[in-house]
Write an enzyme that holds these catalytic residues in place. Sequence first.
Site, PDB file in Angstrom:
ATOM      1  N   LYS A 118      -7.860   5.072  34.866  1.00 45.87           N
ATOM      2  CA  LYS A 118      -6.957   6.200  34.583  1.00 45.87           C
ATOM      3  C   LYS A 118      -7.204   7.321  35.589  1.00 45.87           C
ATOM      4  O   LYS A 118      -8.342   7.761  35.795  1.00 45.87           O
ATOM      5  CB  LYS A 118      -7.210   6.702  33.160  1.00 45.87           C
ATOM      6  N   GLU A 120      -4.650   1.302  25.197  1.00 46.38           N
ATOM      7  CA  GLU A 120      -5.831   2.064  25.611  1.00 46.38           C
ATOM      8  C   GLU A 120      -6.869   2.018  24.488  1.00 46.38           C
ATOM      9  O   GLU A 120      -6.525   2.063  23.309  1.00 46.38           O
ATOM     10  CB  GLU A 120      -5.402   3.510  25.880  1.00 46.38           C
ATOM     11  N   CYS A 162      -1.471   6.487  28.704  1.00 47.51           N
ATOM     12  CA  CYS A 162      -1.337   7.528  27.678  1.00 47.51           C
ATOM     13  C   CYS A 162      -0.902   8.877  28.257  1.00 47.51           C
ATOM     14  O   CYS A 162       0.250   9.077  28.600  1.00 47.51           O
ATOM     15  CB  CYS A 162      -2.654   7.649  26.906  1.00 47.51           C
TER      16      CYS A 162
END
Length: 533
Positions: A348, A288, A399
């Site tokens: 995301k 990321e 994440c």
Amino acid sequence: MTPLAVPGPPEQGETRRGRWLRRLVRPGTALLSGAVLFLSFPPRPLWWLAPLAFALLGRTLRGRRPRAGFGLGFLTGLGFLLPLLVWTGEEVGPGPWLALVAVESLFVAATGLGVALVTRLPAWPLWAAAVWVLGEGLRARVPFGGFPWGKIAFGQADGVFLPLSAVGGTPVLGFAVALCGFGLYEAVRVARQRRTTGRLPRGPLAAAALSVLVPVTGAAAALPLVSTAPEDGTATVAAIQGNVPRLGLDFNAQRRAVLDNHARRTEQLAADVAAGEVARPDFVLWPENSSDLDPYRNPDARAVIDRAVQAVGVPTVVGAVLTPETGRLRNTLVQWEPGRGPVATYDKRHVQPFGEYIPMRSVVRLFNEDVDRVSRDFGPGTKVGVFDLAGTRVGLATCYEAAFDWAVRDTVTHGARLISVPSNNATFGRTEMTYQQLAMDRVRAVEHSRTVVVPVTSGVSAIILPDGTVVRQSRLFTPDALVAEVPLRSSLTPATRLGVLPEAALAAVALGGLGWAAVSVRAARRGRAAPNE
């Protein structure tokens, strides 16, 4: 002769002192139970402290009134979450850290109230453990989409209970740990009754013993679900850790340097492959924020990425920040093919409140001006992320998403044979945060019986087998390229198939126990009031 006597006031002073000390025992034990629970979490391999923490919590809450349970639960939350989440104030000061801990501790306080209430029931460890899971479930959902960090399951990556995550996910794993701890305390308490009464109540002792034995036996029975055998062949994967020039929030100001670091380390990997020093990967995974320069709008960034992907010669997943002319930013993973460029994207889906977007910005600004470091909010994606990389279907959870059960499970039910969790922990320096997150990824590997690859900008990057074993791991703030041949699997564990059902069942048990306890308390009050009517 008049006999000597001890003066009255000192006696009374000693009595008051003893009374205050007795009053401090339970609050002190509540704080201690939280602190012991924190010590059970990574990077310490002390998973076995978690059942002891719940035994202390059972000692604290058993037989207490609901109001006292709320206060004692709040103290447990402080003892646990203050040290666990200290990394949240690494660059922005103690204000956000303390505010987050206070809010999350209220959930633990409500759980403490519920546990205190159900301790009046027969076989109370069962009800209490279910109430704990209910509390974790609420904390993982509200407010702002929830904050599951600190779920008991995430401290059990090295523990004997870990196989239970393949049975019913993190709720069943957490339930087993809590049940074992509460049962351990109850077994000791019931056994001690023999000293005072001369009797050993068989029913309560059997229930307490089962509370300890059933989770342990269940974990042993679940061991066959944990396997690293390839079901769909193998793939050789590479995870790139390019590193950042400096620690702290301003790493985003170093965007070009971060991108260059990851491109350079990928080109070095290509040279190592050409020299025969490492195996040629089937695909490469960047972390990321490895390119916070939008490659769709910045020709220089696109050229740097394209050159690195051409050098390594295999599909590469690049973590990028996309900056459309209008609307919100996108935290995006881009599938980049040699000779073709970007061919697919994943946005995301669960963006981080107060990190990637600021809820109630005008209100929050009154307490902390650092909110304006996030000058433009990120928006969430809507599609499940699964890329086809050289014939391997790779699931993507970026994440923070790894903390949420649904975000990882969705990728597997959509056909992922391997999971990637690209992350960026540079903001949190050398704190325990990265190790806590790595433990989550290890639990996810066992929960879904998938290899999990974790490329991180600054570390710790890792390659994790489906049994939770870490076979490759980088050091913090050190450029690296992790390469390993890993098994690909397609079978679904019971946890993957059942999804939210085990958690829903445990929540139903908790609500049933709370209802039973509430009715019993009300009946007891009526019974006491009846003679006076």
